[in-house]
Design an enzyme around this catalytic site. Structure first.
Site, PDB file in Angstrom:
ATOM      1  N   TYR A  79      -3.624  -0.688  10.032  1.00 50.35           N
ATOM      2  CA  TYR A  79      -3.420  -0.862   8.582  1.00 50.35           C
ATOM      3  C   TYR A  79      -2.018  -0.380   8.192  1.00 50.35           C
ATOM      4  CZ  TYR A  79      -4.500  -0.796   3.571  1.00 50.35           C
ATOM      5  OH  TYR A  79      -4.490  -1.024   2.213  1.00 50.35           O
ATOM      6  N   SER A  92       0.855  -1.191   0.000  1.00 50.54           N
ATOM      7  CA  SER A  92       0.000   0.000   0.000  1.00 50.54           C
ATOM      8  C   SER A  92       0.888   1.237   0.000  1.00 50.54           C
ATOM      9  CB  SER A  92      -0.863  -0.006   1.273  1.00 50.54           C
ATOM     10  OG  SER A  92      -1.471   1.243   1.497  1.00 50.54           O
TER      11      SER A  92
HETATM   12  P1  NAP Z   1     -11.782  -5.338  -0.955  1.00 52.51           P
HETATM   13  O1  NAP Z   1     -12.631  -5.143  -2.154  1.00 52.51           O
HETATM   14  O2  NAP Z   1     -12.374  -5.069   0.395  1.00 52.51           O
HETATM   15  O3  NAP Z   1     -11.164  -6.804  -1.006  1.00 52.51           O
HETATM   16  C1  NAP Z   1     -10.528  -7.389   0.100  1.00 52.51           C
HETATM   17  C2  NAP Z   1     -10.438  -8.866  -0.147  1.00 52.51           C
HETATM   18  O4  NAP Z   1      -9.851  -9.505   1.000  1.00 52.51           O
HETATM   19  C3  NAP Z   1     -11.817  -9.490  -0.325  1.00 52.51           C
HETATM   20  O5  NAP Z   1     -11.736 -10.534  -1.233  1.00 52.51           O
HETATM   21  C4  NAP Z   1     -12.090 -10.014   1.074  1.00 52.51           C
HETATM   22  O6  NAP Z   1     -13.067 -11.013   1.124  1.00 52.51           O
HETATM   23  C5  NAP Z   1     -10.727 -10.540   1.419  1.00 52.51           C
HETATM   24  N1  NAP Z   1     -10.621 -10.813   2.837  1.00 52.51           N
HETATM   25  C6  NAP Z   1     -10.676  -9.910   3.858  1.00 52.51           C
HETATM   26  N2  NAP Z   1     -10.627 -10.560   5.034  1.00 52.51           N
HETATM   27  C7  NAP Z   1     -10.559 -11.885   4.753  1.00 52.51           C
HETATM   28  C8  NAP Z   1     -10.499 -13.053   5.552  1.00 52.51           C
HETATM   29  N3  NAP Z   1     -10.529 -13.017   6.891  1.00 52.51           N
HETATM   30  N4  NAP Z   1     -10.436 -14.252   4.932  1.00 52.51           N
HETATM   31  C9  NAP Z   1     -10.436 -14.330   3.575  1.00 52.51           C
HETATM   32  N5  NAP Z   1     -10.505 -13.258   2.769  1.00 52.51           N
HETATM   33  C10 NAP Z   1     -10.561 -12.045   3.361  1.00 52.51           C
HETATM   34  O7  NAP Z   1     -10.530  -4.387  -1.015  1.00 52.51           O
HETATM   35  P2  NAP Z   1      -9.360  -4.237  -2.079  1.00 52.51           P
HETATM   36  O8  NAP Z   1      -9.120  -2.795  -2.198  1.00 52.51           O
HETATM   37  O9  NAP Z   1      -9.598  -5.046  -3.293  1.00 52.51           O
HETATM   38  O10 NAP Z   1      -8.172  -4.839  -1.219  1.00 52.51           O
HETATM   39  C11 NAP Z   1      -7.306  -5.858  -1.695  1.00 52.51           C
HETATM   40  C12 NAP Z   1      -5.915  -5.598  -1.144  1.00 52.51           C
HETATM   41  O11 NAP Z   1      -5.429  -4.384  -1.703  1.00 52.51           O
HETATM   42  C13 NAP Z   1      -5.887  -5.418   0.376  1.00 52.51           C
HETATM   43  O12 NAP Z   1      -4.737  -6.034   0.903  1.00 52.51           O
HETATM   44  C14 NAP Z   1      -5.810  -3.916   0.524  1.00 52.51           C
HETATM   45  O13 NAP Z   1      -5.204  -3.516   1.725  1.00 52.51           O
HETATM   46  C15 NAP Z   1      -4.944  -3.571  -0.667  1.00 52.51           C
HETATM   47  N6  NAP Z   1      -4.967  -2.168  -1.088  1.00 52.51           N
HETATM   48  C16 NAP Z   1      -6.099  -1.597  -1.564  1.00 52.51           C
HETATM   49  C17 NAP Z   1      -6.057  -0.275  -1.983  1.00 52.51           C
HETATM   50  C18 NAP Z   1      -7.258   0.424  -2.566  1.00 52.51           C
HETATM   51  O14 NAP Z   1      -7.174   1.618  -2.883  1.00 52.51           O
HETATM   52  N7  NAP Z   1      -8.381  -0.236  -2.774  1.00 52.51           N
HETATM   53  C19 NAP Z   1      -4.889   0.459  -1.887  1.00 52.51           C
HETATM   54  C20 NAP Z   1      -3.754  -0.162  -1.385  1.00 52.51           C
HETATM   55  C21 NAP Z   1      -3.802  -1.478  -1.009  1.00 52.51           C
HETATM   56  P3  NAP Z   1     -14.618 -10.611   1.422  1.00 52.51           P
HETATM   57  O15 NAP Z   1     -15.142  -9.983   0.164  1.00 52.51           O
HETATM   58  O16 NAP Z   1     -15.229 -11.912   1.746  1.00 52.51           O
HETATM   59  O17 NAP Z   1     -14.595  -9.648   2.564  1.00 52.51           O
END
Ligand code: NAP
Length: 251
Positions: free
Chosen positions: A156, A143
Protein backbone atom coordinates in the site's frame (compact mmCIF):
# COMPACT_ATOMS: atom_id res chain seq x y z
CA UNK A 1 -24.18 33.60 -11.39
CA UNK A 2 -21.65 31.24 -12.99
CA UNK A 3 -18.85 30.05 -10.76
CA UNK A 4 -15.40 28.71 -11.63
CA UNK A 5 -16.32 25.74 -9.41
CA UNK A 6 -19.39 24.90 -11.54
CA UNK A 7 -19.18 21.47 -13.21
CA UNK A 8 -22.41 21.71 -15.23
CA UNK A 9 -22.03 19.89 -18.55
CA UNK A 10 -18.86 18.07 -17.45
CA UNK A 11 -18.59 14.28 -17.45
CA UNK A 12 -16.73 12.58 -14.60
CA UNK A 13 -15.56 8.97 -14.39
CA UNK A 14 -15.12 7.91 -10.75
CA UNK A 15 -13.71 4.46 -9.98
CA UNK A 16 -14.83 2.61 -6.86
CA UNK A 17 -17.89 4.83 -6.55
CA UNK A 18 -20.20 2.32 -4.84
CA UNK A 19 -19.01 3.14 -1.32
CA UNK A 20 -16.66 5.17 0.86
CA UNK A 21 -14.51 7.95 -0.54
CA UNK A 22 -15.41 7.26 -4.18
CA UNK A 23 -19.09 7.53 -3.37
CA UNK A 24 -18.55 10.76 -1.44
CA UNK A 25 -16.59 12.27 -4.33
CA UNK A 26 -19.09 11.12 -6.98
CA UNK A 27 -21.94 12.75 -5.07
CA UNK A 28 -19.98 15.99 -4.57
CA UNK A 29 -19.13 16.21 -8.29
CA UNK A 30 -22.78 15.51 -9.15
CA UNK A 31 -23.94 18.26 -6.76
CA UNK A 32 -21.58 20.63 -8.62
CA UNK A 33 -23.36 19.68 -11.86
CA UNK A 34 -21.29 16.86 -13.39
CA UNK A 35 -22.69 13.73 -15.01
CA UNK A 36 -21.23 10.69 -13.28
CA UNK A 37 -19.91 7.48 -14.80
CA UNK A 38 -19.46 5.23 -11.78
CA UNK A 39 -17.00 2.39 -12.37
CA UNK A 40 -16.55 -0.65 -10.15
CA UNK A 41 -17.10 -4.32 -9.51
CA UNK A 42 -20.07 -3.99 -7.12
CA UNK A 43 -23.62 -2.69 -7.53
CA UNK A 44 -23.88 1.10 -7.40
CA UNK A 45 -27.54 1.35 -6.31
CA UNK A 46 -26.89 3.55 -3.26
CA UNK A 47 -24.71 5.98 -5.22
CA UNK A 48 -27.21 6.09 -8.10
CA UNK A 49 -30.06 6.90 -5.69
CA UNK A 50 -28.12 9.79 -4.14
CA UNK A 51 -27.09 11.20 -7.53
CA UNK A 52 -30.64 10.87 -8.85
CA UNK A 53 -31.75 12.80 -5.76
CA UNK A 54 -29.52 15.77 -6.61
CA UNK A 55 -30.81 15.75 -10.20
CA UNK A 56 -27.59 14.79 -11.99
CA UNK A 57 -27.22 12.07 -14.59
CA UNK A 58 -25.64 8.73 -13.71
CA UNK A 59 -24.29 5.77 -15.64
CA UNK A 60 -22.76 2.62 -14.21
CA UNK A 61 -19.91 0.63 -15.75
CA UNK A 62 -19.20 -2.72 -14.13
CA UNK A 63 -15.48 -3.47 -14.29
CA UNK A 64 -12.85 -5.28 -12.24
CA UNK A 65 -9.85 -2.95 -12.02
CA UNK A 66 -7.50 -5.70 -10.84
CA UNK A 67 -6.31 -5.74 -14.45
CA UNK A 68 -6.02 -3.06 -17.10
CA UNK A 69 -8.23 -5.01 -19.52
CA UNK A 70 -11.31 -2.75 -19.12
CA UNK A 71 -9.65 0.68 -19.33
CA UNK A 72 -10.32 1.42 -23.00
CA UNK A 73 -13.92 0.24 -22.74
CA UNK A 74 -14.52 2.49 -19.70
CA UNK A 75 -13.43 5.58 -21.64
CA UNK A 76 -15.34 4.53 -24.78
CA UNK A 77 -18.52 3.90 -22.78
CA UNK A 78 -18.33 7.26 -20.97
CA UNK A 79 -17.92 9.08 -24.28
CA UNK A 80 -20.65 7.14 -26.07
CA UNK A 81 -23.06 7.73 -23.17
CA UNK A 82 -22.37 11.41 -22.44
CA UNK A 83 -20.33 12.64 -25.43
CA UNK A 84 -17.05 13.41 -23.64
CA UNK A 85 -14.83 12.64 -20.68
CA UNK A 86 -13.74 15.73 -18.75
CA UNK A 87 -12.79 14.41 -15.30
CA UNK A 88 -11.23 11.13 -14.16
CA UNK A 89 -11.00 10.23 -10.47
CA UNK A 90 -8.74 7.23 -9.83
CA UNK A 91 -10.19 6.26 -6.47
CA UNK A 92 -10.54 2.44 -6.45
CA UNK A 93 -7.99 0.95 -4.12
CA UNK A 94 -7.30 -1.87 -1.70
CA UNK A 95 -5.05 -2.48 1.28
CA UNK A 96 -3.48 -5.70 2.61
CA UNK A 97 -2.01 -5.80 6.10
CA UNK A 98 0.84 -8.03 7.30
CA UNK A 99 4.28 -7.55 8.79
CA UNK A 100 6.83 -6.80 6.07
CA UNK A 101 8.78 -9.92 7.04
CA UNK A 102 5.78 -12.14 6.18
CA UNK A 103 4.30 -10.16 3.27
CA UNK A 104 3.36 -12.31 0.25
CA UNK A 105 3.83 -11.74 -3.46
CA UNK A 106 0.07 -12.17 -3.92
CA UNK A 107 -0.63 -9.28 -1.52
CA UNK A 108 2.03 -7.19 -3.24
CA UNK A 109 0.63 -7.75 -6.74
CA UNK A 110 -3.04 -7.35 -5.80
CA UNK A 111 -2.49 -3.92 -4.26
CA UNK A 112 -0.06 -2.65 -6.88
CA UNK A 113 -2.39 -3.73 -9.70
CA UNK A 114 -5.46 -1.82 -8.54
CA UNK A 115 -3.85 1.13 -6.77
CA UNK A 116 -1.07 1.94 -9.23
CA UNK A 117 -1.02 -0.01 -12.50
CA UNK A 118 -4.68 0.40 -13.40
CA UNK A 119 -4.67 4.04 -12.25
CA UNK A 120 -1.83 4.73 -14.71
CA UNK A 121 -3.34 2.91 -17.69
CA UNK A 122 -6.82 4.35 -17.11
CA UNK A 123 -5.21 7.82 -16.98
CA UNK A 124 -3.44 7.03 -20.25
CA UNK A 125 -6.70 5.90 -21.87
CA UNK A 126 -8.50 9.03 -20.63
CA UNK A 127 -5.66 11.31 -21.73
CA UNK A 128 -5.81 9.90 -25.26
CA UNK A 129 -9.25 11.54 -25.38
CA UNK A 130 -8.41 14.63 -23.27
CA UNK A 131 -5.11 15.70 -24.88
CA UNK A 132 -6.49 16.17 -28.42
CA UNK A 133 -9.28 18.32 -26.91
CA UNK A 134 -6.74 20.32 -24.88
CA UNK A 135 -8.72 19.97 -21.65
CA UNK A 136 -9.23 17.50 -18.83
CA UNK A 137 -8.77 16.89 -15.12
CA UNK A 138 -7.30 13.75 -13.58
CA UNK A 139 -7.45 13.33 -9.81
CA UNK A 140 -5.64 10.46 -8.11
CA UNK A 141 -6.62 9.42 -4.62
CA UNK A 142 -3.30 9.16 -2.83
CA UNK A 143 -2.81 8.79 0.94
CA UNK A 144 -0.78 9.93 3.92
CA UNK A 145 1.30 6.89 2.90
CA UNK A 146 2.32 8.95 -0.15
CA UNK A 147 4.37 10.96 2.38
CA UNK A 148 5.00 8.57 5.26
CA UNK A 149 6.06 4.95 5.77
CA UNK A 150 3.38 3.45 7.98
CA UNK A 151 3.62 -0.10 9.28
CA UNK A 152 2.35 -3.51 8.06
CA UNK A 153 1.22 -2.22 4.64
CA UNK A 154 4.29 -2.46 2.38
CA UNK A 155 2.49 -2.72 -0.97
CA UNK A 156 0.00 0.00 0.00
CA UNK A 157 2.78 2.43 0.93
CA UNK A 158 4.67 1.57 -2.27
CA UNK A 159 1.53 2.05 -4.38
CA UNK A 160 0.52 5.37 -2.83
CA UNK A 161 4.08 6.74 -2.88
CA UNK A 162 4.21 5.64 -6.51
CA UNK A 163 0.89 7.30 -7.25
CA UNK A 164 2.21 10.63 -5.91
CA UNK A 165 5.24 10.31 -8.19
CA UNK A 166 3.05 9.40 -11.13
CA UNK A 167 0.85 12.42 -10.43
CA UNK A 168 3.89 14.65 -10.74
CA UNK A 169 5.22 12.90 -13.86
CA UNK A 170 1.88 13.09 -15.70
CA UNK A 171 1.48 16.73 -14.69
CA UNK A 172 4.91 17.51 -16.14
CA UNK A 173 4.00 15.80 -19.44
CA UNK A 174 0.42 17.08 -19.81
CA UNK A 175 0.24 20.47 -18.03
CA UNK A 176 1.29 22.29 -21.19
CA UNK A 177 -1.43 20.50 -23.14
CA UNK A 178 -4.37 21.61 -20.99
CA UNK A 179 -4.74 18.49 -18.84
CA UNK A 180 -4.39 18.90 -15.07
CA UNK A 181 -3.16 15.93 -13.05
CA UNK A 182 -3.35 16.26 -9.28
CA UNK A 183 -3.97 14.09 -6.24
CA UNK A 184 -5.84 14.23 -2.96
CA UNK A 185 -4.24 12.61 0.08
CA UNK A 186 -7.01 11.69 2.53
CA UNK A 187 -6.07 11.29 6.15
CA UNK A 188 -7.99 8.78 8.26
CA UNK A 189 -11.56 8.39 6.99
CA UNK A 190 -14.44 6.20 8.10
CA UNK A 191 -14.74 3.60 5.29
CA UNK A 192 -14.42 -0.17 4.75
CA UNK A 193 -10.69 0.40 4.16
CA UNK A 194 -10.16 1.46 7.79
CA UNK A 195 -12.57 -0.88 9.60
CA UNK A 196 -9.72 -3.01 11.01
CA UNK A 197 -7.94 0.07 12.42
CA UNK A 198 -11.07 1.53 13.97
CA UNK A 199 -11.94 -1.83 15.58
CA UNK A 200 -8.49 -2.12 17.21
CA UNK A 201 -8.81 -0.03 20.41
CA UNK A 202 -5.07 0.64 20.69
CA UNK A 203 -4.57 1.66 17.05
CA UNK A 204 -7.79 3.70 17.09
CA UNK A 205 -6.69 5.63 20.21
CA UNK A 206 -3.18 6.17 18.81
CA UNK A 207 -4.56 7.52 15.52
CA UNK A 208 -7.12 9.78 17.16
CA UNK A 209 -4.49 11.08 19.56
CA UNK A 210 -2.34 12.26 16.65
CA UNK A 211 -5.06 13.94 14.56
CA UNK A 212 -5.22 17.65 15.46
CA UNK A 213 -8.91 17.73 14.50
CA UNK A 214 -9.44 14.94 17.07
CA UNK A 215 -11.71 12.76 14.92
CA UNK A 216 -11.88 10.55 11.82
CA UNK A 217 -12.98 12.20 8.58
CA UNK A 218 -16.11 11.24 6.66
CA UNK A 219 -16.16 10.85 2.85
CA UNK A 220 -18.29 13.97 2.23
CA UNK A 221 -15.38 16.01 3.61
CA UNK A 222 -13.31 15.17 0.52
CA UNK A 223 -15.95 16.58 -1.81
CA UNK A 224 -14.77 20.18 -1.74
CA UNK A 225 -11.18 19.28 -2.65
CA UNK A 226 -12.42 17.04 -5.48
CA UNK A 227 -14.76 19.69 -6.91
CA UNK A 228 -11.95 22.25 -6.74
CA UNK A 229 -9.42 20.06 -8.57
CA UNK A 230 -12.06 19.03 -11.14
CA UNK A 231 -13.07 22.61 -11.90
CA UNK A 232 -11.79 25.63 -13.81
CA UNK A 233 -10.79 27.07 -10.42
CA UNK A 234 -7.82 24.66 -10.56
CA UNK A 235 -6.74 25.39 -14.15
CA UNK A 236 -3.24 26.47 -13.00
CA UNK A 237 -2.88 23.71 -10.38
CA UNK A 238 -0.66 20.89 -11.66
CA UNK A 239 1.09 17.99 -9.96
CA UNK A 240 0.04 18.76 -6.41
CA UNK A 241 -0.87 16.22 -3.73
CA UNK A 242 -3.44 17.95 -1.55
CA UNK A 243 -3.79 16.57 1.99
CA UNK A 244 -7.27 16.53 3.52
CA UNK A 245 -6.27 15.04 6.83
CA UNK A 246 -7.58 16.90 9.87
CA UNK A 247 -4.08 18.36 10.29
CA UNK A 248 -2.20 15.02 10.54
CA UNK A 249 0.74 16.09 8.38
CA UNK A 250 1.02 19.43 10.16
CA UNK A 251 1.81 17.67 13.42
P1 NAP B 1 -13.38 1.29 0.44
O1 NAP B 1 -14.64 1.68 1.11
O2 NAP B 1 -12.82 -0.08 0.68
O3 NAP B 1 -13.55 1.55 -1.12
C1 NAP B 1 -12.64 1.05 -2.07
C2 NAP B 1 -13.29 1.12 -3.42
O4 NAP B 1 -12.40 0.56 -4.40
C3 NAP B 1 -14.57 0.29 -3.47
O5 NAP B 1 -15.48 0.91 -4.31
C4 NAP B 1 -14.06 -1.00 -4.07
O6 NAP B 1 -15.06 -1.79 -4.65
C5 NAP B 1 -13.12 -0.45 -5.11
N1 NAP B 1 -12.25 -1.49 -5.62
C6 NAP B 1 -11.30 -2.18 -4.94
N2 NAP B 1 -10.77 -3.12 -5.74
C7 NAP B 1 -11.40 -3.02 -6.94
C8 NAP B 1 -11.29 -3.73 -8.16
N3 NAP B 1 -10.44 -4.76 -8.33
N4 NAP B 1 -12.09 -3.36 -9.19
C9 NAP B 1 -12.98 -2.35 -9.04
N5 NAP B 1 -13.13 -1.65 -7.90
C10 NAP B 1 -12.34 -1.99 -6.86
O7 NAP B 1 -12.22 2.26 0.87
P2 NAP B 1 -12.04 3.83 0.76
O8 NAP B 1 -11.42 4.25 2.01
O9 NAP B 1 -13.28 4.50 0.29
O10 NAP B 1 -10.92 3.87 -0.36
C11 NAP B 1 -11.02 4.67 -1.54
C12 NAP B 1 -9.64 5.18 -1.89
O11 NAP B 1 -9.21 6.06 -0.86
C13 NAP B 1 -8.59 4.07 -1.98
O12 NAP B 1 -7.71 4.34 -3.04
C14 NAP B 1 -7.87 4.19 -0.65
O13 NAP B 1 -6.55 3.72 -0.69
C15 NAP B 1 -7.92 5.69 -0.45
N6 NAP B 1 -7.67 6.16 0.91
C16 NAP B 1 -8.52 5.86 1.92
C17 NAP B 1 -8.26 6.36 3.19
C18 NAP B 1 -9.18 6.11 4.36
O14 NAP B 1 -8.88 6.55 5.48
N7 NAP B 1 -10.32 5.47 4.19
C19 NAP B 1 -7.14 7.13 3.43
C20 NAP B 1 -6.29 7.40 2.37
C21 NAP B 1 -6.57 6.93 1.11
P3 NAP B 1 -15.77 -2.96 -3.77
O15 NAP B 1 -16.69 -2.27 -2.80
O16 NAP B 1 -16.47 -3.76 -4.80
O17 NAP B 1 -14.67 -3.70 -3.07
Amino acid sequence: MSSSFDLSGRVAVVTGANTGIGQGIAIALAKAGASIVAVGRSAMDETKAQIDAVGSTFHEVRADLDSIAPVDDIVTEAISKFGALDILVNNAGIIRRADAIDFTEADWDAVMNVNLKTAFFLSQAAARHMLPRGTGKIINIASLLSFQGGIRIPSYTASKSGLAGLTRLLACEWAGKGVNVNAIAPGYFVTNNTTALREDPDRNAAILGRIPAGRWGVPEELGGAAVFLASDAANYVHGTVLPVDGGWLAR
